[in-house]
Design an enzyme around this catalytic site. Structure first.
Site, PDB file in Angstrom:
ATOM      1  N   VAL A 111     -22.121 -10.448 -19.385  1.00 16.03           N
ATOM      2  CA  VAL A 111     -23.403 -10.936 -19.904  1.00 16.03           C
ATOM      3  C   VAL A 111     -23.483 -12.440 -19.646  1.00 16.03           C
ATOM      4  O   VAL A 111     -22.778 -13.233 -20.267  1.00 16.03           O
ATOM      5  CB  VAL A 111     -23.544 -10.653 -21.411  1.00 16.03           C
ATOM      6  CG1 VAL A 111     -24.854 -11.243 -21.941  1.00 16.03           C
ATOM      7  CG2 VAL A 111     -23.502  -9.146 -21.674  1.00 16.03           C
TER       8      VAL A 111
ATOM      9  N   ILE B 229     -17.685  -4.454 -21.254  1.00 12.96           N
ATOM     10  CA  ILE B 229     -18.667  -5.529 -21.346  1.00 12.96           C
ATOM     11  C   ILE B 229     -17.960  -6.819 -21.765  1.00 12.96           C
ATOM     12  O   ILE B 229     -17.128  -6.820 -22.667  1.00 12.96           O
ATOM     13  CB  ILE B 229     -19.761  -5.212 -22.398  1.00 12.96           C
ATOM     14  CG1 ILE B 229     -20.399  -3.848 -22.135  1.00 12.96           C
ATOM     15  CG2 ILE B 229     -20.804  -6.319 -22.406  1.00 12.96           C
ATOM     16  CD1 ILE B 229     -21.171  -3.733 -20.861  1.00 12.96           C
ATOM     17  N   LYS B 230     -18.327  -7.903 -21.096  1.00 13.38           N
ATOM     18  CA  LYS B 230     -17.861  -9.230 -21.488  1.00 13.38           C
ATOM     19  C   LYS B 230     -19.058 -10.004 -22.018  1.00 13.38           C
ATOM     20  O   LYS B 230     -20.092 -10.100 -21.339  1.00 13.38           O
ATOM     21  CB  LYS B 230     -17.242  -9.970 -20.297  1.00 13.38           C
ATOM     22  CG  LYS B 230     -16.841 -11.414 -20.591  1.00 13.38           C
ATOM     23  CD  LYS B 230     -16.223 -12.066 -19.366  1.00 13.38           C
ATOM     24  CE  LYS B 230     -15.924 -13.545 -19.608  1.00 13.38           C
ATOM     25  NZ  LYS B 230     -15.283 -14.199 -18.442  1.00 13.38           N
ATOM     26  N   THR B 231     -18.935 -10.533 -23.223  1.00 12.18           N
ATOM     27  CA  THR B 231     -20.044 -11.281 -23.807  1.00 12.18           C
ATOM     28  C   THR B 231     -19.507 -12.376 -24.715  1.00 12.18           C
ATOM     29  O   THR B 231     -18.286 -12.492 -24.903  1.00 12.18           O
ATOM     30  CB  THR B 231     -20.985 -10.345 -24.589  1.00 12.18           C
ATOM     31  OG1 THR B 231     -22.189 -11.049 -24.906  1.00 12.18           O
ATOM     32  CG2 THR B 231     -20.348  -9.846 -25.880  1.00 12.18           C
TER      33      THR B 231
END
Length: 293
Positions: free
Chosen positions: A174, A202-204
């Site tokens: 993200v 997911i990387k956020t």
């Protein structure tokens, strides 16, 4: 061909014993194919968590503090990370190929920090090259809510489609441009959108009400370290994130720009894999820092 004579006849069939229940610790992937699970297990430990060491900043930032000499800086740190996040150029030129760490291969090519709008990325690494480099997962930058959002989602779909074909998971990153909010609402939307498009991880960024974001996301979330903050604060952020449902961290500057990167990565490992409180981990960091010096 095996000789049929002289073989001992099989006799221990375990009749009446049920097959052991096979569980898989990575959120949302209990039904994934064996090859996909095999690569995910390279990234995540048996506790379902991971520590990624990110040193892919150069592909948009050039040389930054702590990343001037990857060949000198990264190899001594690798033993404390579970996964290395890097570009193919950095891996080929600076990282020994005989290491045993998972690799999150940065696959999209994005515009540099010189551009006002960095959201127009493209496919940078073909699926064949990701296979040749034995990538554990493919990292894709995604600008949700930007002018280039459809390009980001097109790139993500390319890697998801091919990743499913060849059993390689995709890490959806993200990205936050200048015009984007850093709010619970934004990160909740972005993480869910990437997961529903097919990203396997997911990387956020960490934010308020983070437990709502991890609860609503059907796949593992790892937090980005973001800009450099004091070491104790970075450990506190990592602790809060995993306590609120994150499956680990993907840190770069908060390790590489720390006063003692090796001690910092060891302290992060205490928080993520040993459930150590940030105060305990910071105390250990201070001790290890003296030993390194």
């Amino acid at each position: 061909m095996a000789d049929k004579d002289g073989n001992i006849l099989a006799k221990d069939y375990g009749i009446g014993i049920k097959p052991p229940l096979q569980t898989f610790p990575v959120k949302g992937h209990q039904s994934a194919g064996w090859g996909m699970q095999r690569r995910l297990s390279e990234i995540f430990s048996d506790d379902g968590r991971t520590i990624m060491l990110a040193f892919d900043h150069g592909y948009i930032m050039g040389s930054t503090a702590g990343l001037e000499r990857l060949d000198l800086v990264i190899p001594p740190l690798m033993q404390y990370a579970d996964c290395l996040m890097a570009t193919r150029g950095a891996l080929r030129t600076c990282i020994p190929a005989n290491h045993r760490k998972a690799v999150a291969l940065r696959c999209t090519a994005d515009t540099s920090v010189l551009k006002d709008d960095m959201s127009f990325g493209t496919v940078g690494v073909d699926i064949e090259d990701a296979i040749r480099m034995n990538a554990s997962c493919m990292a894709v930058q995604c600008f949700v809510g930007s002018e280039g959002e459809i390009d980001s989602l097109r790139n993500l779909s390319y890697y998801v489609n091919n990743g499913e074909k060849y059993g390689i998971p995709v890490l959806g990153v993200v990205a936050v441009g200048k015009e984007m909010e850093r709010t619970t609402r934004y990160f909740s939307l972005a993480t869910r959108l990437l997961a529903e498009t097919g990203a396997h991880i997911i990387k956020t960024y960490y934010c308020e009400n983070f437990e709502q974001i991890t609860a609503a996301c059907p796949v593992p979330i790892v937090i980005a370290g973001g800009k450099k903050i004091p070491e104790k604060e970075a450990l506190e952020m990592a602790y809060r994130a995993v306590s609120e449902g994150a499956a680990g961290v993907d840190m770069g500057r908060n390790v590489l720009q720390a006063e003692c990167p090796k001690a910092m990565l060891r302290a992060i490992r205490m928080v993520v894999h040993e459930n150590a409180k940030p105060e305990e981990a910071f105390k250990a960091y201070e001790l290890w820092k003296k030993d390194v010096k």
